[in-house]
Scaffold this motif. Sequence first.
Motif, PDB file in Angstrom:
ATOM      1  N   TYR A   1     -10.756   5.434   0.863  1.00  0.00           N
ATOM      2  CA  TYR A   1      -9.363   5.826   1.065  1.00  0.00           C
ATOM      3  C   TYR A   1      -8.872   6.583  -0.155  1.00  0.00           C
ATOM      4  O   TYR A   1      -9.121   6.185  -1.293  1.00  0.00           O
ATOM      5  CB  TYR A   1      -8.471   4.591   1.277  1.00  0.00           C
TER       6      TYR A   1
ATOM      7  N   CYS B   1     -14.920   6.439  -2.652  1.00  0.00           N
ATOM      8  CA  CYS B   1     -13.673   5.798  -2.235  1.00  0.00           C
ATOM      9  C   CYS B   1     -13.443   6.064  -0.746  1.00  0.00           C
ATOM     10  O   CYS B   1     -13.360   7.217  -0.331  1.00  0.00           O
ATOM     11  CB  CYS B   1     -12.490   6.335  -3.026  1.00  0.00           C
TER      12      CYS B   1
ATOM     13  N   ASP C   1      -5.599   7.117  -0.904  1.00  0.00           N
ATOM     14  CA  ASP C   1      -4.434   6.435  -1.453  1.00  0.00           C
ATOM     15  C   ASP C   1      -4.006   5.325  -0.494  1.00  0.00           C
ATOM     16  O   ASP C   1      -4.656   5.088   0.523  1.00  0.00           O
ATOM     17  CB  ASP C   1      -3.288   7.425  -1.703  1.00  0.00           C
ATOM     18  N   GLY C   2      -2.897   4.670  -0.828  1.00  0.00           N
ATOM     19  CA  GLY C   2      -2.420   3.560  -0.010  1.00  0.00           C
ATOM     20  C   GLY C   2      -1.962   3.980   1.368  1.00  0.00           C
ATOM     21  O   GLY C   2      -2.087   3.224   2.334  1.00  0.00           O
TER      22      GLY C   2
ATOM     23  N   PHE D   1       0.773  -1.241   0.000  1.00  0.00           N
ATOM     24  CA  PHE D   1       0.000   0.000   0.000  1.00  0.00           C
ATOM     25  C   PHE D   1       0.806   1.294   0.000  1.00  0.00           C
ATOM     26  O   PHE D   1       0.235   2.355  -0.239  1.00  0.00           O
ATOM     27  CB  PHE D   1      -0.946   0.024   1.205  1.00  0.00           C
TER      28      PHE D   1
ATOM     29  N   ALA E   1       0.722   2.802  -3.461  1.00  0.00           N
ATOM     30  CA  ALA E   1      -0.439   2.384  -4.251  1.00  0.00           C
ATOM     31  C   ALA E   1      -1.336   3.577  -4.578  1.00  0.00           C
ATOM     32  O   ALA E   1      -1.590   4.434  -3.742  1.00  0.00           O
ATOM     33  CB  ALA E   1      -1.240   1.333  -3.494  1.00  0.00           C
ATOM     34  N   ASP E   2      -1.785   3.607  -5.808  1.00  0.00           N
ATOM     35  CA  ASP E   2      -2.810   4.559  -6.234  1.00  0.00           C
ATOM     36  C   ASP E   2      -4.105   3.779  -6.338  1.00  0.00           C
ATOM     37  O   ASP E   2      -4.255   2.912  -7.194  1.00  0.00           O
ATOM     38  CB  ASP E   2      -2.451   5.176  -7.591  1.00  0.00           C
ATOM     39  N   LEU E   3      -5.022   4.068  -5.461  1.00  0.00           N
ATOM     40  CA  LEU E   3      -6.276   3.327  -5.435  1.00  0.00           C
ATOM     41  C   LEU E   3      -7.248   3.919  -6.448  1.00  0.00           C
ATOM     42  O   LEU E   3      -7.426   5.128  -6.532  1.00  0.00           O
ATOM     43  CB  LEU E   3      -6.881   3.374  -4.032  1.00  0.00           C
ATOM     44  N   VAL E   4      -7.863   3.055  -7.217  1.00  0.00           N
ATOM     45  CA  VAL E   4      -8.812   3.473  -8.243  1.00  0.00           C
ATOM     46  C   VAL E   4     -10.176   2.899  -7.869  1.00  0.00           C
ATOM     47  O   VAL E   4     -10.317   1.695  -7.675  1.00  0.00           O
ATOM     48  CB  VAL E   4      -8.383   2.972  -9.637  1.00  0.00           C
ATOM     49  N   CYS E   5     -11.154   3.785  -7.783  1.00  0.00           N
ATOM     50  CA  CYS E   5     -12.516   3.349  -7.465  1.00  0.00           C
ATOM     51  C   CYS E   5     -13.364   3.400  -8.727  1.00  0.00           C
ATOM     52  O   CYS E   5     -13.131   4.219  -9.612  1.00  0.00           O
ATOM     53  CB  CYS E   5     -13.127   4.261  -6.400  1.00  0.00           C
TER      54      CYS E   5
ATOM     55  N   VAL F   1      -4.732   3.851   3.769  1.00  0.00           N
ATOM     56  CA  VAL F   1      -5.004   2.478   4.220  1.00  0.00           C
ATOM     57  C   VAL F   1      -4.070   2.120   5.362  1.00  0.00           C
ATOM     58  O   VAL F   1      -4.491   1.552   6.377  1.00  0.00           O
ATOM     59  CB  VAL F   1      -4.866   1.468   3.058  1.00  0.00           C
TER      60      VAL F   1
ATOM     61  N   GLN G   1      -5.164   3.722   8.498  1.00  0.00           N
ATOM     62  CA  GLN G   1      -6.332   3.038   9.062  1.00  0.00           C
ATOM     63  C   GLN G   1      -5.902   1.872   9.951  1.00  0.00           C
ATOM     64  O   GLN G   1      -6.507   1.608  10.979  1.00  0.00           O
ATOM     65  CB  GLN G   1      -7.239   2.529   7.937  1.00  0.00           C
TER      66      GLN G   1
END
Length: 168
Positions: A98, A96, A100-101, A83, A86-90, A104, A107
């Motif tokens: 989060y 979303c 970005d990573g 993470f 990581a670039d999180l894509v929803c 996470v 969290q």
Amino acid sequence: EMWLVMVVFAVLTAQAGHAFGLLCSAVAKSPSMGFGIFSAFVFPWMFYAGLMINYDDIPLYFVWLHWTSPFKFVFTSFAITVFQDADLVCPAGAVCPYADGVAVLEQFSIDPEDRKRSIILLICLIVVFRILSWVFFVLAAMHIDLCSCCRRNNKPKAAGVAVPKETQ
């Protein structure tokens, strides 16, 4: 780089499991006792490793389980590796949770700088487990029973067969 880190931690995880299994077998007098010792440690370690409870939510009196758990160091390192960048894509139209990573990791109360410390502490646990295993195997080879003081009937047994006295 991610692949190499995952392989290193997979090897370290296997070594930690082997070292702890060796320690359980060195301490135990029977396979069922060894499995009991193994279970008594592994399940609390998994629970307080961050897999099921957040690091910040662990009560102070159980923090020692958190810091002695090999699972904690493996989970922390895997989470950082996956993470950190990581670039999180929803999906379109979805919310979303989060950004970005790093969010996470926050969290789970994981500091992205903890990877090196996790590696070092996991290696230290492996070394400690192996040294303790060696000590218990040496004590067993010397026929020193550390558990004899815990038994109820602590009287030494006679070496030979008792012969009744003849009456005259």
